[in-house]
Design a protein around this motif. Structure first.
Motif, short mmCIF file in Angstrom:
data_model
loop_
_atom_site.label_atom_id
_atom_site.label_comp_id
_atom_site.label_asym_id
_atom_site.label_seq_id
_atom_site.Cartn_x
_atom_site.Cartn_y
_atom_site.Cartn_z
N VAL A 293 5.74 -8.26 82.19
CA VAL A 293 5.31 -9.14 81.08
C VAL A 293 6.47 -9.76 80.33
O VAL A 293 6.27 -10.58 79.44
CB VAL A 293 4.39 -8.40 80.08
N LYS A 294 7.69 -9.41 80.70
CA LYS A 294 8.85 -9.95 80.00
C LYS A 294 8.87 -11.48 80.06
O LYS A 294 8.68 -12.06 81.12
CB LYS A 294 10.13 -9.39 80.59
N GLY A 295 9.06 -12.07 78.90
CA GLY A 295 9.12 -13.52 78.82
C GLY A 295 7.76 -14.19 78.66
O GLY A 295 7.67 -15.38 78.40
N ARG A 296 6.69 -13.40 78.83
CA ARG A 296 5.33 -13.97 78.70
C ARG A 296 4.59 -13.39 77.51
O ARG A 296 3.82 -14.09 76.85
CB ARG A 296 4.52 -13.72 79.98
N PHE A 297 4.77 -12.09 77.26
CA PHE A 297 4.05 -11.40 76.18
C PHE A 297 5.00 -11.10 75.04
O PHE A 297 6.19 -10.84 75.25
CB PHE A 297 3.46 -10.09 76.68
N THR A 298 4.46 -11.10 73.81
CA THR A 298 5.23 -10.73 72.63
C THR A 298 4.43 -9.76 71.78
O THR A 298 3.29 -10.05 71.42
CB THR A 298 5.57 -11.97 71.79
N ILE A 299 5.04 -8.62 71.46
CA ILE A 299 4.41 -7.64 70.60
C ILE A 299 4.99 -7.76 69.20
O ILE A 299 6.19 -8.01 69.03
CB ILE A 299 4.58 -6.20 71.15
N SER A 300 4.14 -7.60 68.20
CA SER A 300 4.59 -7.63 66.81
C SER A 300 3.65 -6.76 65.98
O SER A 300 2.60 -6.34 66.47
CB SER A 300 4.60 -9.07 66.28
#
Length: 119
Positions: free
Chosen positions: A64-71
């Motif tokens: 998921v690197k570069g596609r998903f963002t967790i916050s």
């Protein structure tokens, strides 16, 4: 009462975006690490991403690197997963998990939210 409650799943075409959210219930103690896992049909549950309480330590699964963002928003006791450039392989039930404030095990889990990506 379910400790964590996910929302925001749904259906989208490949290449699209979705954001899923997870909120700790009022009776859930303060959380430390919060994370997302997923389970596709016929497969085992797998790790997706995690974020510590301060937000300075974030880790993603390679796929998921570069596609998903967790916050996360600690005031709202909520963690988010922004998913962009979704692929059919991302179809799964997405689960939120959290550790106790100073714990290392994921003691709290949500019931999951379905994400379906059509090609």
């Amino acid at each position: 009462q379910v400790p964590l409650v996910e929302s925001g799943g749904g259906s989208v075409q490949a290449g699209g975006s979705l954001r899923v959210s997870c909120t700790a219930s009022g009776r859930t103690p303060r959380t430390g690490m919060m994370a997302w896992f997923r389970q596709a049909p016929g497969k085992e549950r797998e790790f997706v991403a995690r974020i510590n309480r301060a937000g300075g330590m974030i880790y993603y699964a390679d796929f998921v690197k570069g596609r998903f963002t967790i916050s996360r928003d600690n005031v709202k006791d909520t963690v988010y997963l922004q998913m962009n450039r979704l692929e059919s392989e991302d179809t799964a039930v997405y689960y939120c998990a959290a550790t106790r404030l100073y714990g290392s095990e994921y003691d709290y889990w949500g019931q999951g939210t379905q994400v379906s990506v059509s090609s």
